[in-house]
Design a protein around this motif. Sequence first.
Motif, short mmCIF file in Angstrom:
data_model
loop_
_atom_site.label_atom_id
_atom_site.label_comp_id
_atom_site.label_asym_id
_atom_site.label_seq_id
_atom_site.Cartn_x
_atom_site.Cartn_y
_atom_site.Cartn_z
N PRO A 28 0.81 -1.22 0.00
CA PRO A 28 0.00 0.00 0.00
C PRO A 28 0.85 1.27 0.00
CG PRO A 28 -0.13 -1.11 2.13
CD PRO A 28 0.61 -2.02 1.20
N ASP A 29 2.01 1.24 0.64
CA ASP A 29 2.87 2.42 0.66
C ASP A 29 3.42 2.73 -0.74
OD1 ASP A 29 2.48 2.79 3.40
OD2 ASP A 29 4.18 1.49 3.91
N ALA A 30 3.78 1.69 -1.49
CA ALA A 30 4.28 1.88 -2.85
C ALA A 30 3.18 2.43 -3.75
CB ALA A 30 4.82 0.57 -3.41
N LEU A 31 1.95 1.94 -3.57
CA LEU A 31 0.82 2.44 -4.35
C LEU A 31 0.60 3.92 -4.05
CD1 LEU A 31 -1.61 2.05 -6.22
CD2 LEU A 31 -2.86 1.11 -4.25
N LYS A 32 0.60 4.26 -2.78
CA LYS A 32 0.40 5.66 -2.38
C LYS A 32 1.51 6.56 -2.94
CE LYS A 32 -0.54 8.64 1.52
NZ LYS A 32 -0.86 8.78 2.91
N THR A 33 2.75 6.11 -2.81
CA THR A 33 3.88 6.89 -3.31
C THR A 33 3.80 7.09 -4.82
OG1 THR A 33 5.30 6.17 -1.50
CG2 THR A 33 6.41 6.95 -3.49
N THR A 34 3.43 6.05 -5.55
CA THR A 34 3.30 6.14 -7.00
C THR A 34 2.29 7.21 -7.39
OG1 THR A 34 3.93 3.83 -7.33
CG2 THR A 34 2.65 4.86 -9.09
N LEU A 35 1.17 7.24 -6.70
CA LEU A 35 0.13 8.22 -7.01
C LEU A 35 0.55 9.64 -6.59
CD1 LEU A 35 -2.92 5.99 -6.11
CD2 LEU A 35 -2.24 6.75 -8.41
N GLU A 36 1.19 9.74 -5.44
CA GLU A 36 1.66 11.06 -4.99
C GLU A 36 2.75 11.59 -5.93
OE1 GLU A 36 0.75 10.71 -0.20
OE2 GLU A 36 2.75 10.16 -0.94
N ASP A 37 3.65 10.71 -6.36
CA ASP A 37 4.70 11.12 -7.29
C ASP A 37 4.13 11.57 -8.63
OD1 ASP A 37 6.57 10.55 -5.35
OD2 ASP A 37 7.32 8.72 -6.31
N ALA A 38 2.94 11.08 -8.97
CA ALA A 38 2.28 11.49 -10.21
C ALA A 38 1.55 12.83 -10.06
CB ALA A 38 1.30 10.41 -10.65
N GLY A 39 1.56 13.38 -8.84
CA GLY A 39 0.98 14.70 -8.62
C GLY A 39 -0.37 14.72 -7.94
N PHE A 40 -0.89 13.56 -7.54
CA PHE A 40 -2.16 13.57 -6.82
C PHE A 40 -1.95 14.23 -5.47
CE2 PHE A 40 -3.12 10.27 -9.92
CZ PHE A 40 -4.43 10.57 -10.25
N GLU A 41 -2.89 15.09 -5.09
CA GLU A 41 -2.77 15.85 -3.84
C GLU A 41 -3.09 15.02 -2.61
OE1 GLU A 41 -1.58 18.97 -3.54
OE2 GLU A 41 -1.18 18.89 -5.68
N THR A 42 -4.16 14.28 -2.68
CA THR A 42 -4.61 13.49 -1.54
C THR A 42 -4.76 12.04 -1.99
OG1 THR A 42 -5.88 15.38 -0.75
CG2 THR A 42 -6.39 13.26 0.24
N VAL A 43 -4.13 11.14 -1.28
CA VAL A 43 -4.25 9.72 -1.60
C VAL A 43 -4.61 8.97 -0.33
CG1 VAL A 43 -3.09 7.67 -2.50
CG2 VAL A 43 -2.51 9.92 -3.43
N GLU A 44 -5.73 8.29 -0.37
CA GLU A 44 -6.17 7.46 0.75
C GLU A 44 -6.13 6.00 0.29
OE1 GLU A 44 -10.21 6.62 3.40
OE2 GLU A 44 -10.25 8.09 1.79
N ILE A 45 -5.56 5.14 1.11
CA ILE A 45 -5.51 3.71 0.81
C ILE A 45 -6.43 2.99 1.79
CG2 ILE A 45 -4.09 1.63 0.60
CD1 ILE A 45 -3.23 3.74 -1.40
N VAL A 46 -7.33 2.18 1.25
CA VAL A 46 -8.27 1.42 2.05
C VAL A 46 -8.09 -0.05 1.70
CG1 VAL A 46 -10.72 1.03 2.55
CG2 VAL A 46 -9.92 3.33 1.98
N GLU A 47 -7.93 -0.89 2.73
CA GLU A 47 -7.88 -2.33 2.49
C GLU A 47 -9.30 -2.83 2.31
OE1 GLU A 47 -5.57 -4.61 5.25
OE2 GLU A 47 -3.97 -3.12 5.28
N HIS A 48 -9.47 -3.71 1.34
CA HIS A 48 -10.81 -4.21 1.05
C HIS A 48 -10.72 -5.71 0.76
CE1 HIS A 48 -14.98 -3.83 -0.19
NE2 HIS A 48 -14.69 -4.48 -1.31
#
Length: 146
Positions: A57-77
């Motif tokens: 989940p941290d790698a997913l969040k970092t990938t999205l933040e590095d792409a310029g997304f301002e807010t990234v929330e990760i939810v386990e499902h």
Amino acid sequence: TGASEMRRVLTSSGRAIVACWKSLEHQALFQQLVETQSRQLDIPIEKAGMPFSFGDPDALKTTLEDAGFETVEIVEHEITARFPEPGEFVRRMTAAAAAVMPQFTAIDLDHATASITNILAPVLAHYTKDDHVVITMKTNVAIAKR
């Protein structure tokens, strides 16, 4: 990157929702299936387990933040998935892998299915209910706001 392209095509208030399977250690049946495919088909486990390779989940969040997304929330499902009977489940999972991974294309699907199903029979029996393979699949869902 794909994440940058997702962000680029969103409106200024848009959101991207991305789901990635958690890694194999969180997917008991798939872990055993992938390990067996790897051994039986002489394919590196990293290749056979590629659909579960972005489970951090941290790698997913970092990938999205590095792409310029301002807010990234990760939810386990978790979802409960129902697949056809064990032999057909193995066939479909192996055929799906063959469709996206060149390492699988040279296999004899019938032989591979029979061999893998036979090896995994006791494991598959544990997950079989009413002639269907029923498993809990764990995923990380990212909700990314532009």
